[in-house]
Design a protein around this motif. Sequence first.
Motif, PDB file in Angstrom:
ATOM      1  N   ALA A 113      48.216 -74.651  19.356  1.00 54.37           N
ATOM      2  CA  ALA A 113      47.257 -73.625  18.939  1.00 54.37           C
ATOM      3  C   ALA A 113      47.153 -73.561  17.349  1.00 54.37           C
ATOM      4  CB  ALA A 113      47.772 -72.218  19.280  1.00 54.37           C
ATOM      5  N   LEU A 114      48.485 -74.056  16.640  1.00 52.61           N
ATOM      6  CA  LEU A 114      48.377 -73.811  15.266  1.00 52.61           C
ATOM      7  C   LEU A 114      48.100 -75.189  14.512  1.00 52.61           C
ATOM      8  CD1 LEU A 114      51.495 -71.797  14.786  1.00 52.61           C
ATOM      9  CD2 LEU A 114      49.218 -71.056  14.949  1.00 52.61           C
ATOM     10  N   PRO A 115      47.639 -75.125  13.279  1.00 57.49           N
ATOM     11  CA  PRO A 115      47.350 -76.365  12.681  1.00 57.49           C
ATOM     12  C   PRO A 115      48.830 -77.173  12.244  1.00 57.49           C
ATOM     13  CG  PRO A 115      46.064 -74.481  11.406  1.00 57.49           C
ATOM     14  CD  PRO A 115      47.253 -74.055  12.739  1.00 57.49           C
ATOM     15  N   GLU A 116      48.231 -78.448  11.891  1.00 54.32           N
ATOM     16  CA  GLU A 116      49.601 -79.116  11.713  1.00 54.32           C
ATOM     17  C   GLU A 116      50.334 -79.012  10.465  1.00 54.32           C
ATOM     18  OE1 GLU A 116      52.416 -82.049  12.515  1.00 54.32           O
ATOM     19  OE2 GLU A 116      50.750 -81.363  13.731  1.00 54.32           O
ATOM     20  N   ARG A 117      49.585 -78.635   9.295  1.00 56.46           N
ATOM     21  CA  ARG A 117      50.157 -78.236   8.064  1.00 56.46           C
ATOM     22  C   ARG A 117      50.901 -76.941   8.184  1.00 56.46           C
ATOM     23  NH1 ARG A 117      53.047 -77.711   5.070  1.00 56.46           N
ATOM     24  NH2 ARG A 117      52.923 -77.576   2.850  1.00 56.46           N
ATOM     25  N   LEU A 118      50.528 -76.025   9.007  1.00 58.67           N
ATOM     26  CA  LEU A 118      51.058 -74.516   9.138  1.00 58.67           C
ATOM     27  C   LEU A 118      52.364 -74.850  10.044  1.00 58.67           C
ATOM     28  CD1 LEU A 118      51.254 -71.605   8.550  1.00 58.67           C
ATOM     29  CD2 LEU A 118      49.707 -71.568  10.818  1.00 58.67           C
ATOM     30  N   LEU A 119      52.358 -75.868  10.948  1.00 62.83           N
ATOM     31  CA  LEU A 119      53.459 -76.246  11.766  1.00 62.83           C
ATOM     32  C   LEU A 119      54.721 -76.799  10.888  1.00 62.83           C
ATOM     33  CD1 LEU A 119      51.734 -77.489  15.110  1.00 62.83           C
ATOM     34  CD2 LEU A 119      53.319 -75.439  14.899  1.00 62.83           C
ATOM     35  N   ILE A 120      54.348 -77.707  10.208  1.00 64.21           N
ATOM     36  CA  ILE A 120      55.195 -78.327   9.246  1.00 64.21           C
ATOM     37  C   ILE A 120      56.068 -77.082   8.266  1.00 64.21           C
ATOM     38  CG2 ILE A 120      55.606 -79.916   7.187  1.00 64.21           C
ATOM     39  CD1 ILE A 120      53.197 -81.470   8.700  1.00 64.21           C
ATOM     40  N   GLY A 121      55.175 -76.343   7.800  1.00 66.88           N
ATOM     41  CA  GLY A 121      55.708 -75.354   6.939  1.00 66.88           C
ATOM     42  C   GLY A 121      56.820 -74.315   7.629  1.00 66.88           C
ATOM     43  N   ALA A 122      56.289 -74.013   8.926  1.00 70.07           N
ATOM     44  CA  ALA A 122      57.038 -73.238   9.748  1.00 70.07           C
ATOM     45  C   ALA A 122      58.173 -73.793  10.212  1.00 70.07           C
ATOM     46  CB  ALA A 122      55.943 -72.514  10.940  1.00 70.07           C
ATOM     47  N   ARG A 123      58.095 -75.083  10.518  1.00 69.20           N
ATOM     48  CA  ARG A 123      59.343 -75.724  11.219  1.00 69.20           C
ATOM     49  C   ARG A 123      60.434 -75.948   9.890  1.00 69.20           C
ATOM     50  NH1 ARG A 123      57.027 -80.158  12.709  1.00 69.20           N
ATOM     51  NH2 ARG A 123      56.389 -79.201  14.722  1.00 69.20           N
ATOM     52  N   ALA A 124      59.905 -76.151   8.670  1.00 67.74           N
ATOM     53  CA  ALA A 124      60.630 -76.147   7.605  1.00 67.74           C
ATOM     54  C   ALA A 124      61.586 -74.778   7.385  1.00 67.74           C
ATOM     55  CB  ALA A 124      60.247 -76.736   6.283  1.00 67.74           C
ATOM     56  N   VAL A 125      60.571 -73.741   7.313  1.00 67.45           N
ATOM     57  CA  VAL A 125      61.181 -72.427   6.897  1.00 67.45           C
ATOM     58  C   VAL A 125      62.453 -72.120   8.155  1.00 67.45           C
ATOM     59  CG1 VAL A 125      60.722 -70.031   7.308  1.00 67.45           C
ATOM     60  CG2 VAL A 125      59.219 -71.758   5.823  1.00 67.45           C
ATOM     61  N   TYR A 126      61.786 -72.566   9.604  1.00 69.54           N
ATOM     62  CA  TYR A 126      62.789 -72.414  10.650  1.00 69.54           C
ATOM     63  C   TYR A 126      64.216 -72.889  10.283  1.00 69.54           C
ATOM     64  CZ  TYR A 126      64.844 -73.162  15.031  1.00 69.54           C
ATOM     65  OH  TYR A 126      65.790 -73.120  16.274  1.00 69.54           O
ATOM     66  N   LYS A 185      57.765 -74.556  26.985  1.00 71.87           N
ATOM     67  CA  LYS A 185      56.309 -74.347  27.326  1.00 71.87           C
ATOM     68  C   LYS A 185      55.728 -73.388  26.052  1.00 71.87           C
ATOM     69  CE  LYS A 185      56.206 -74.419  32.254  1.00 71.87           C
ATOM     70  NZ  LYS A 185      56.266 -73.709  33.583  1.00 71.87           N
ATOM     71  N   PHE A 186      56.490 -72.431  25.503  1.00 69.58           N
ATOM     72  CA  PHE A 186      55.961 -71.840  24.577  1.00 69.58           C
ATOM     73  C   PHE A 186      55.805 -72.465  23.351  1.00 69.58           C
ATOM     74  CE2 PHE A 186      58.076 -68.264  26.947  1.00 69.58           C
ATOM     75  CZ  PHE A 186      56.894 -67.522  27.255  1.00 69.58           C
TER      76      PHE A 186
END
Length: 369
Positions: free
Chosen positions: A203-216, A195-196
């Motif tokens: 809530a977050l933009p797709e480009r930011l999600l891609i970067g965050a997922r790669a960093v994760y 759910k989180f």
Amino acid sequence: MNQPYLAIAFRAGYVLLVIAAVGTAGYYSFSVIYPFLFALILAVIINPVVEWFEQRTGFSRGINVLIVLSGFLIAGFGLLTLIIAEIVSGTAYLAKMLPVQLNKIAIYSEAFFTNKIMPLYNQFATFFDGLEAGQQESIIAQIQHLTSEVTSSTASFLSIILESVSHFFAFLPNTVAALMISLLATFFISKDFYKFTDGIQVALPERLLIGARAVYIELKKALTGFLKAQLTLVGITMILVLIGLLLLQVNHAFTIAFFTGLIDLLPYLGAGSVFVPWILYLVLTKQLPLAISIGVLYTVVLLVRQLAEPKILSKSIGLHPLGALVALFAGFKLFGFFGLIIGPALFVLIQAFIHTGICKDIWLFIKGK
């Protein structure tokens, strides 16, 4: 100033301001949010185990989270029980051997005082009586000054020790409370984990999600490698100590090797907190051959760990050996002993930003492209 350069300077200032604001906010809010950060990390770590239980038990996710957390707690308490049992066993052994060794130390101290100190005192008294009155007063003043300095240093040292003890007992309830909060937060985060994550994706933009997922992914790989590296280093320490103690035919070699490896994990202690007092004790009790042997073993353990740590860290977390060495040294200089963890972590974070293209995106933003 040229208009394009003014825009570049403005965007560069904006990026630096955002980085400074995020760093400052993280630094000052860490004391409040660290239990929840620990809970988030723990929830991410146990999530694969929870999913494995979900696929096989058919229970609700909340029950599976409780099962996994209970397993972790039972394992932790089991390890703690084992450590306490070994401490009790070692204490019983010391209680049996300590009176004999203290008697040896007392006999040695008495002989040392009689054979070494008293002749020196008599020689000094004879020399002192032969001096002029002014020279005697100067020596007395220097001795009084030295005594005052030693007394002041001893009092400061004892004050620091007593303050540390009081701070430890004051810190203990806060640690227990933070641990309980972290466990509760871990349960709630893990129970509603998806759910989180779904809410964040909305809530977050797709480009930011891609970067965050790669960093994760990069950080997860580095964290796993770091834990593996630490376990490898602890294993090396335990094996070296065990082999050395078995060759020296020391009693309780397995117990000593096990605790030395565990203490070697702690930044402020390390293997020296076991070997140095032990060597001093052996010297005081006139067991010089064993003291020299233990000193050689400690030197070998220290050299092997210092030489192996950059190599193992670089291989486990994907850093070049020189980069790992720079990160360890810079972290130690900036943050003390905890910098040995913080330095490589920051280096890995920067490397993750570079590999995932975030640094390149920031640079293109500053250039206006």
